[in-house]
Scaffold this motif. Structure first.
Motif, PDB file in Angstrom:
ATOM      1  N   LYS A  33      30.823  58.058  98.904  1.00 16.02           N
ATOM      2  CA  LYS A  33      31.136  56.939  97.887  1.00 16.02           C
ATOM      3  C   LYS A  33      30.199  57.108  96.818  1.00 16.02           C
ATOM      4  CE  LYS A  33      33.099  53.720 101.082  1.00 16.02           C
ATOM      5  NZ  LYS A  33      32.910  52.526 101.675  1.00 16.02           N
ATOM      6  N   LYS A  34      28.814  57.458  96.842  1.00 18.33           N
ATOM      7  CA  LYS A  34      28.129  57.316  95.685  1.00 18.33           C
ATOM      8  C   LYS A  34      28.196  58.657  94.697  1.00 18.33           C
ATOM      9  CE  LYS A  34      23.952  55.174  97.888  1.00 18.33           C
ATOM     10  NZ  LYS A  34      22.462  55.100  98.390  1.00 18.33           N
ATOM     11  N   VAL A  35      28.662  59.566  95.538  1.00 19.42           N
ATOM     12  CA  VAL A  35      29.033  60.793  94.474  1.00 19.42           C
ATOM     13  C   VAL A  35      30.132  60.496  94.018  1.00 19.42           C
ATOM     14  CG1 VAL A  35      29.746  63.178  94.587  1.00 19.42           C
ATOM     15  CG2 VAL A  35      27.876  62.535  96.082  1.00 19.42           C
ATOM     16  N   LEU A  46      22.639  61.877  88.377  1.00 14.27           N
ATOM     17  CA  LEU A  46      22.950  61.018  89.346  1.00 14.27           C
ATOM     18  C   LEU A  46      24.049  61.867  90.258  1.00 14.27           C
ATOM     19  CD1 LEU A  46      22.555  58.395  90.878  1.00 14.27           C
ATOM     20  CD2 LEU A  46      24.454  57.365  89.852  1.00 14.27           C
ATOM     21  N   ILE A  47      24.873  62.546  89.545  1.00 11.63           N
ATOM     22  CA  ILE A  47      25.809  63.351  90.235  1.00 11.63           C
ATOM     23  C   ILE A  47      25.099  64.414  91.083  1.00 11.63           C
ATOM     24  CG2 ILE A  47      27.491  65.174  89.846  1.00 11.63           C
ATOM     25  CD1 ILE A  47      28.778  63.564  87.588  1.00 11.63           C
ATOM     26  N   THR A  48      24.186  65.036  90.443  1.00 13.77           N
ATOM     27  CA  THR A  48      23.392  66.187  91.169  1.00 13.77           C
ATOM     28  C   THR A  48      22.655  65.986  92.378  1.00 13.77           C
ATOM     29  OG1 THR A  48      22.467  66.418  88.917  1.00 13.77           O
ATOM     30  CG2 THR A  48      23.157  68.434  89.927  1.00 13.77           C
ATOM     31  N   SER A  49      21.933  64.871  92.182  1.00 14.77           N
ATOM     32  CA  SER A  49      21.156  64.337  93.105  1.00 14.77           C
ATOM     33  C   SER A  49      21.949  63.675  94.297  1.00 14.77           C
ATOM     34  CB  SER A  49      20.103  63.357  92.680  1.00 14.77           C
ATOM     35  OG  SER A  49      20.570  62.099  92.293  1.00 14.77           O
ATOM     36  N   SER A  50      23.050  62.709  93.976  1.00 17.81           N
ATOM     37  CA  SER A  50      23.765  62.442  95.114  1.00 17.81           C
ATOM     38  C   SER A  50      24.405  63.333  95.763  1.00 17.81           C
ATOM     39  CB  SER A  50      24.661  61.098  94.680  1.00 17.81           C
ATOM     40  OG  SER A  50      25.463  61.601  93.694  1.00 17.81           O
ATOM     41  N   PHE A  51      24.947  64.446  95.271  1.00 18.05           N
ATOM     42  CA  PHE A  51      25.856  65.481  95.471  1.00 18.05           C
ATOM     43  C   PHE A  51      25.092  66.059  96.683  1.00 18.05           C
ATOM     44  CE2 PHE A  51      27.973  69.728  95.361  1.00 18.05           C
ATOM     45  CZ  PHE A  51      28.954  69.414  96.111  1.00 18.05           C
ATOM     46  N   ASP A  52      23.684  66.527  96.276  1.00 16.94           N
ATOM     47  CA  ASP A  52      22.974  67.386  97.331  1.00 16.94           C
ATOM     48  C   ASP A  52      22.585  66.753  98.494  1.00 16.94           C
ATOM     49  OD1 ASP A  52      22.517  69.429  95.497  1.00 16.94           O
ATOM     50  OD2 ASP A  52      20.762  68.624  94.577  1.00 16.94           O
ATOM     51  N   VAL A  53      22.533  65.066  98.155  1.00 12.75           N
ATOM     52  CA  VAL A  53      22.141  64.186  99.423  1.00 12.75           C
ATOM     53  C   VAL A  53      23.241  64.103 100.400  1.00 12.75           C
ATOM     54  CG1 VAL A  53      21.659  61.776 100.103  1.00 12.75           C
ATOM     55  CG2 VAL A  53      20.219  62.822  98.173  1.00 12.75           C
ATOM     56  N   ALA A  72      33.958  68.534 107.554  1.00  7.64           N
ATOM     57  CA  ALA A  72      32.677  68.501 106.750  1.00  7.64           C
ATOM     58  C   ALA A  72      32.954  69.476 105.367  1.00  7.64           C
ATOM     59  CB  ALA A  72      31.428  68.897 107.191  1.00  7.64           C
ATOM     60  N   ALA A  73      33.584  70.580 105.633  1.00  8.84           N
ATOM     61  CA  ALA A  73      33.913  71.413 104.644  1.00  8.84           C
ATOM     62  C   ALA A  73      34.903  70.667 103.783  1.00  8.84           C
ATOM     63  CB  ALA A  73      34.160  72.803 105.279  1.00  8.84           C
ATOM     64  N   ARG A  74      35.850  70.110 104.494  1.00  5.23           N
ATOM     65  CA  ARG A  74      36.963  69.585 103.308  1.00  5.23           C
ATOM     66  C   ARG A  74      36.374  68.383 102.504  1.00  5.23           C
ATOM     67  NH1 ARG A  74      40.038  67.889 107.223  1.00  5.23           N
ATOM     68  NH2 ARG A  74      39.489  65.538 107.277  1.00  5.23           N
ATOM     69  N   ARG A  75      35.479  67.730 103.223  1.00  2.82           N
ATOM     70  CA  ARG A  75      34.750  66.451 102.255  1.00  2.82           C
ATOM     71  C   ARG A  75      33.856  67.094 101.080  1.00  2.82           C
ATOM     72  NH1 ARG A  75      34.138  62.253 106.570  1.00  2.82           N
ATOM     73  NH2 ARG A  75      36.396  61.879 107.107  1.00  2.82           N
ATOM     74  N   LYS A  76      33.148  68.025 101.564  1.00  4.17           N
ATOM     75  CA  LYS A  76      32.219  68.746 100.183  1.00  4.17           C
ATOM     76  C   LYS A  76      33.233  69.334  99.199  1.00  4.17           C
ATOM     77  CE  LYS A  76      29.693  70.958 103.566  1.00  4.17           C
ATOM     78  NZ  LYS A  76      28.635  71.767 103.962  1.00  4.17           N
ATOM     79  N   LYS A  77      34.120  69.927  99.932  1.00  5.86           N
ATOM     80  CA  LYS A  77      35.154  70.703  98.799  1.00  5.86           C
ATOM     81  C   LYS A  77      35.502  69.622  97.990  1.00  5.86           C
ATOM     82  CE  LYS A  77      39.356  73.308  98.734  1.00  5.86           C
ATOM     83  NZ  LYS A  77      40.389  73.821  99.594  1.00  5.86           N
ATOM     84  N   MET A  78      36.194  68.415  98.369  1.00  5.91           N
ATOM     85  CA  MET A  78      36.948  67.471  97.737  1.00  5.91           C
ATOM     86  C   MET A  78      35.789  66.887  96.664  1.00  5.91           C
ATOM     87  SD  MET A  78      36.887  63.677  97.285  1.00  5.91           S
ATOM     88  CE  MET A  78      35.969  63.337  99.204  1.00  5.91           C
ATOM     89  N   MET A  79      34.414  66.777  96.957  1.00  8.24           N
ATOM     90  CA  MET A  79      33.634  66.285  95.819  1.00  8.24           C
ATOM     91  C   MET A  79      33.365  67.259  94.921  1.00  8.24           C
ATOM     92  SD  MET A  79      30.559  64.141  98.310  1.00  8.24           S
ATOM     93  CE  MET A  79      30.225  65.460  99.381  1.00  8.24           C
ATOM     94  N   ALA A  80      33.304  68.721  95.484  1.00  5.95           N
ATOM     95  CA  ALA A  80      32.708  69.532  94.383  1.00  5.95           C
ATOM     96  C   ALA A  80      33.945  69.999  93.285  1.00  5.95           C
ATOM     97  CB  ALA A  80      32.749  70.899  95.004  1.00  5.95           C
TER      98      ALA A  80
END
Length: 92
Positions: A33-35, A46-53, A72-80
């Motif tokens: 949600k933060k991302v 904020l995008i870069t830091s929160s995405f890394d976290v 997990a891969a799906r969630r990271k892909k969605m954010m990316a």
């Protein structure tokens, strides 16, 4: 109520695991949600830091067995994809 001692232990273990899994699931959701809020605000730092976290938290949840690796891969892909859409101009 359980009738056997081993069943009582399983109830205790199940409750302990439920609390543990809920902690990590909530932590993952909040990180995502933060991302997405940073993406909506278009704040690059904020995008870069929160995405890394968020990636770190999600990967830790996978290692701990709380989340499946494909989820997990799906969630990271969605954010990316949401982040990438900010920087690539749409040709519409």
């Amino acid at each position: 109520m359980p009738n056997k001692k081993s069943a009582e232990r399983r109830v205790r273990v199940g409750e302990r695991n439920r609390v543990y899994n809920r902690f990590w699931t909530t932590r993952c959701k909040n990180a995502v949600k933060k991302v997405l809020q940073a993406v909506d605000a278009k704040d690059n730092e904020l995008i870069t830091s929160s995405f890394d976290v968020a990636q770190s938290v999600i990967d830790k949840a996978v290692v701990k067995g709380v989340m499946h690796r494909n989820t997990a891969a799906r969630r990271k892909k969605m954010m990316a994809r949401r982040i990438k859409a900010l920087f690539v101009p749409s040709t519409a």
